[in-house]
Motif scaffolding. Structure first.
Motif, PDB file in Angstrom:
ATOM      1  N   ILE A 178       0.817  -0.755   0.249  1.00 46.55           N
ATOM      2  CA  ILE A 178      -0.287  -0.242  -0.359  1.00 46.55           C
ATOM      3  C   ILE A 178       0.932   1.443  -0.436  1.00 46.55           C
ATOM      4  N   ASN A 179       1.734   1.229   0.742  1.00 45.54           N
ATOM      5  CA  ASN A 179       2.925   2.199   0.900  1.00 45.54           C
ATOM      6  C   ASN A 179       3.338   2.816  -0.395  1.00 45.54           C
ATOM      7  N   GLU A 180       4.164   1.594  -0.925  1.00 47.48           N
ATOM      8  CA  GLU A 180       4.479   1.494  -2.797  1.00 47.48           C
ATOM      9  C   GLU A 180       3.409   2.501  -3.908  1.00 47.48           C
ATOM     10  N   VAL A 181       2.028   1.912  -3.034  1.00 54.00           N
ATOM     11  CA  VAL A 181       1.168   2.568  -4.476  1.00 54.00           C
ATOM     12  C   VAL A 181       1.005   4.356  -3.677  1.00 54.00           C
ATOM     13  N   MET A 182       1.068   4.567  -2.875  1.00 49.46           N
ATOM     14  CA  MET A 182       0.953   5.901  -2.335  1.00 49.46           C
ATOM     15  C   MET A 182       2.015   6.640  -2.739  1.00 49.46           C
ATOM     16  N   VAL A 183       3.080   6.071  -2.443  1.00 53.75           N
ATOM     17  CA  VAL A 183       3.780   6.925  -2.717  1.00 53.75           C
ATOM     18  C   VAL A 183       4.345   7.166  -5.057  1.00 53.75           C
ATOM     19  N   PHE A 194      -1.531  14.107   0.740  1.00 54.66           N
ATOM     20  CA  PHE A 194      -1.711  13.041   0.964  1.00 54.66           C
ATOM     21  C   PHE A 194      -1.550  13.093   2.450  1.00 54.66           C
ATOM     22  N   THR A 195      -2.506  11.786   3.304  1.00 56.18           N
ATOM     23  CA  THR A 195      -1.981  11.850   4.150  1.00 56.18           C
ATOM     24  C   THR A 195      -2.295  10.288   3.789  1.00 56.18           C
ATOM     25  N   PHE A 196      -1.339   9.500   5.197  1.00 55.94           N
ATOM     26  CA  PHE A 196      -1.443   7.798   4.813  1.00 55.94           C
ATOM     27  C   PHE A 196      -1.247   8.144   5.977  1.00 55.94           C
ATOM     28  N   LYS A 197      -1.933   6.602   6.761  1.00 56.12           N
ATOM     29  CA  LYS A 197      -1.673   6.473   8.494  1.00 56.12           C
ATOM     30  C   LYS A 197      -2.402   4.877   8.358  1.00 56.12           C
ATOM     31  N   ILE A 203       1.976   8.028   8.903  1.00 55.35           N
ATOM     32  CA  ILE A 203       3.514   7.680   7.847  1.00 55.35           C
ATOM     33  C   ILE A 203       4.043   8.773   7.514  1.00 55.35           C
ATOM     34  N   TYR A 204       2.894   9.224   6.477  1.00 55.39           N
ATOM     35  CA  TYR A 204       3.592  10.941   5.749  1.00 55.39           C
ATOM     36  C   TYR A 204       2.613  11.689   5.648  1.00 55.39           C
ATOM     37  N   GLN A 205       3.062  12.809   5.272  1.00 52.10           N
ATOM     38  CA  GLN A 205       1.760  13.664   5.019  1.00 52.10           C
ATOM     39  C   GLN A 205       2.445  14.520   4.323  1.00 52.10           C
ATOM     40  N   THR A 206       1.568  14.710   2.567  1.00 47.84           N
ATOM     41  CA  THR A 206       2.339  16.087   1.477  1.00 47.84           C
ATOM     42  C   THR A 206       1.494  17.309   1.876  1.00 47.84           C
ATOM     43  N   SER A 207       3.171  18.077   1.340  1.00 50.21           N
ATOM     44  CA  SER A 207       2.279  19.931   1.998  1.00 50.21           C
ATOM     45  C   SER A 207       0.833  19.765   0.882  1.00 50.21           C
ATOM     46  N   GLY A 208       1.368  19.759  -0.781  1.00 50.29           N
ATOM     47  CA  GLY A 208       0.069  19.205  -1.557  1.00 50.29           C
ATOM     48  C   GLY A 208       0.889  20.705  -2.478  1.00 50.29           C
ATOM     49  N   ASN A 209       1.990  21.428  -2.256  1.00 55.65           N
ATOM     50  CA  ASN A 209       2.105  22.961  -2.624  1.00 55.65           C
ATOM     51  C   ASN A 209       2.476  22.718  -3.855  1.00 55.65           C
ATOM     52  N   GLY A 210       2.491  21.804  -5.137  1.00 50.45           N
ATOM     53  CA  GLY A 210       2.761  21.614  -6.060  1.00 50.45           C
ATOM     54  C   GLY A 210       4.650  21.350  -5.946  1.00 50.45           C
ATOM     55  N   GLY A 490      10.777  10.160   9.403  1.00 51.04           N
ATOM     56  CA  GLY A 490      11.385   9.279   8.766  1.00 51.04           C
ATOM     57  C   GLY A 490      12.814   9.427   9.184  1.00 51.04           C
ATOM     58  N   SER A 491      13.236   9.680  10.408  1.00 51.36           N
ATOM     59  CA  SER A 491      14.978   9.505  10.461  1.00 51.36           C
ATOM     60  C   SER A 491      15.383   9.639  11.096  1.00 51.36           C
ATOM     61  N   ILE A 492      16.500   8.798  11.442  1.00 48.91           N
ATOM     62  CA  ILE A 492      17.228   8.448  12.860  1.00 48.91           C
ATOM     63  C   ILE A 492      18.321   8.203  12.779  1.00 48.91           C
ATOM     64  N   ILE A 493      18.691   8.148  14.169  1.00 52.25           N
ATOM     65  CA  ILE A 493      20.458   8.543  14.330  1.00 52.25           C
ATOM     66  C   ILE A 493      20.923   7.068  14.333  1.00 52.25           C
TER      67      ILE A 493
END
Length: 590
Positions: A178-183, A194-197, A203-210, A490-493
């Motif tokens: 599903i994540n691959e489809v959303m990407v 787009f918001t994906f839960k 999981i992520y939320q895009t701004s939609g600013n183009g 989405g980042s790690i140390i």
């Protein structure tokens, strides 16, 4: 024809049976449901689309938008097969400009699930809801309070087809798909937020600013976005726009290459090959650039009605498109751009080989001028040959190696193979496969692999797929010596890495391991054994890497002391042997 009674009458299938058959062509897993519903939302002119899933989409999928909505009198029609607002005449198939057009998606989904459809148009004071189970409508549209747009809630996928449901993958694997489809959909429409839960976690939320670069940051991280360059080209028939990575910023597979024709994601091997060829000589072998490319043309030049998933498109004059794509990419690539590095290289000039005229003789044999520690001089080693196109390979290598026969290292061929001699046999050892076997067995001997601390803990941006995999496999990575903290967004140390990591580019190696695990484990859970194999592979000596005599001797000795010296952990052979008998036979001495 076993089990078929040819005397049965031919009958028209019941609507219920026909719908389930159609659903099998379109709806194969939860990701297919999400794809169809999100494409409907895009076609409805939405600027905000949300997707929520529970248990990998098997228990619940909810897609909601702020599009134009559906009138209450049209809601029962929307759940019927071949009912659509996107085409009306056969001529319309020649100029399809929407994501969907067949009118099958909702009917197919409703026939194998329990579905609730809620919608409100702009001029309606109230929204309306209709429910359906297994293809049967439960009620006429009833008024409800809701915001403008449409919401589709899908419950219990394949509840009425147990045979299909039992073949669904684990929750994490279905969530990955599903994540691959959303990407793919998110990258193609940067002007939509787009918001994906997943299980109530964003999981992520895009701004939609183009801005495409902002979408790339959301899905692939800041590192990827900073190393991408814009491309633009056009011809009489096509316009190409998008972004590609600089030549030094690559991945271990083609998963990050996206092609969109009129904003529709397509799987086209020819386009991918064209992209790779444009980077020829600029990227190492086995490494692939990232790309998000939009190829727009007149709809009359395309046929999108050739595949149920609509991911295959027939292109008129495809060769012209490939030429334009190649020229556009080559024009955009900075030929002299590379990261700052300092590499100390030792130049090694091999001695000329004796003058020989054997056909197909290898001319790239490297060896030392010195006498080996075993007393074998190495300046009399001649190239190997093929006779009648038959390689001189003997399958008795396993038995000989397992007897731990002492091998004398004679040289290195093509910077990839170690040539040895023992018991009148010639051994050819693949240095990468051999070292991979050695590394793997060393790691397996320890119940918990020790880690070594990184002097400066490193922040790494992960893709959403990598992040999901790491979350599900945290214990596995901990046991193998990784010390990972989640940084947010989405980042790690990365604080500690396994002691076997000898490559200074541990960040790149770590990302390659995640990429390969994501690709290899689409249908299964990640195991400690699989991660160990990947670590052994990524940290081993590579083909094309020069080795001195001491390094080769040590590797051969270590290989002979492993439990399974004949194959690498992935099953590839480490060694072939050419027996003295075989040589005499090929030279017609016997």
């Amino acid at each position: 024809m076993i089990g078929v009674n040819l005397l049965h009458e031919i009958k028209v299938l019941k609507t219920e049976v026909a719908n389930k058959i159609a659903a099998g062509e379109i709806i194969c897993n939860p990701a297919a449901v999400v794809k169809e519903l999100v494409e409907n939302s895009i076609d409805a002119g939405s600027t905000r689309i949300g997707v929520e899933i529970v248990s990998g989409g098997k228990e619940m999928i909810k897609v909601y938008d702020n599009g134009v909505g559906i009138k209450p009198e049209d809601m029962p029609l929307a759940l019927k097969r071949h009912a659509t607002s996107k085409i009306y005449r056969i001529e319309d198939l020649d100029c399809i400009g929407t994501m969907g057009f067949r009118g099958e998606a909702l009917a197919s989904i409703a026939s194998v699930t329990k579905i609730k459809l809620t919608s409100k148009t702009k001029d309606s004071p109230l929204g309306w809801r209709i429910a359906q189970e297994g293809g049967k409508i439960l009620n006429t549209p009833t008024p409800v309070g809701c915001s403008e747009g449409t919401s589709v809630e899908v419950l219990d996928l394949f509840y009425n087809i147990p045979a299909r449901r039992k073949y669904l993958k684990t929750d994490s694997r279905e969530a990955y798909h599903i994540n691959e489809v959303m990407v793919r959909l998110g990258l193609s429409h940067p002007a939509i937020s787009f918001t994906f839960k997943n299980n109530n976690r964003i999981i992520y939320q895009t701004s939609g600013n183009g801005d495409l670069r902002d979408c790339i940051i959301n899905f692939y991280g800041m590192d990827a976005a900073e190393n991408m360059i814009p491309v633009e080209g056009h011809s009489e028939d096509w316009v190409i726009k998008g972004m590609i990575t600089k030549p030094f910023f690559t991945r271990s597979n083609r998963k990050y290459q996206h092609f969109y024709i009129n904003k529709r994601w397509v799987a086209n091997r020819n386009l991918r090959n064209t992209l790779d060829r444009a980077y020829y000589t600029l990227t190492p072998r086995g490494r692939f650039p990232m790309a998000v490319l939009f190829l727009d043309t007149c709809t009359a030049s395309l046929d999108v009605n050739v595949d149920p998933t609509k991911s295959v498109v027939r292109i008129e004059n495809e060769n012209k498109l490939k030429k334009l794509l190649s020229d556009t990419i080559k024009k955009s690539l900075p030929r002299s751009t590379h990261p700052s590095w300092s590499v100390e290289q030792k130049t090694e000039t091999p001695r000329p080989l004796p003058s020989m005229n054997f056909k197909n003789a290898s001319q790239n044999l490297m060896y030392s001028d010195n006498t080996s520690s075993h007393g074998v001089t190495q300046d009399t080693f001649y190239p190997l040959v093929e006779i009648n196109n038959q390689p001189l390979v003997k399958e008795a290598a396993a038995a000989i190696l397992e007897e731990k026969v002492p091998l004398l290292v004679m040289g290195q061929l093509n910077r990839s193979y170690i040539i040895c001699h023992g018991q009148n046999n010639l051994y050819i050892i693949d240095q990468h496969a051999a070292h991979e076997r050695v590394q793997y067995e060393k790691m397996c001997k320890k119940k918990k692999t020790s880690g070594k601390q990184i002097i400066l803990p490193t922040k790494i941006d992960l893709t959403s797929s990598q992040h999901l995999l790491l979350k599900d496999s945290r214990d596995v990575f901990d046991s193998l010596g990784f010390n990972i903290d989640y940084f947010g967004g989405g980042s790690i140390i990365l604080r500690e890495i396994p002691a076997f990591f000898t490559n200074t580019d541990f960040k790149g190696v770590f990302l390659d391991i995640l990429d390969d695990l994501v690709e290899d484990n689409k249908a299964t859970e990640v195991t400690e054994e699989e991660v160990t194999k990947q670590i052994a592979c990524k940290t081993s000596i590579k083909a094309g890497q020069s080795m001195n005599e001491s390094e080769m001797s040590t590797l051969v000795t270590d290989l002979l002391n492993t439990r399974t010296p004949m194959t690498c952990p992935h099953g590839r052979p480490t060694t072939i042997v050419i027996s003295n008998h075989q040589l005499e036979k090929e030279f017609l001495r016997k």
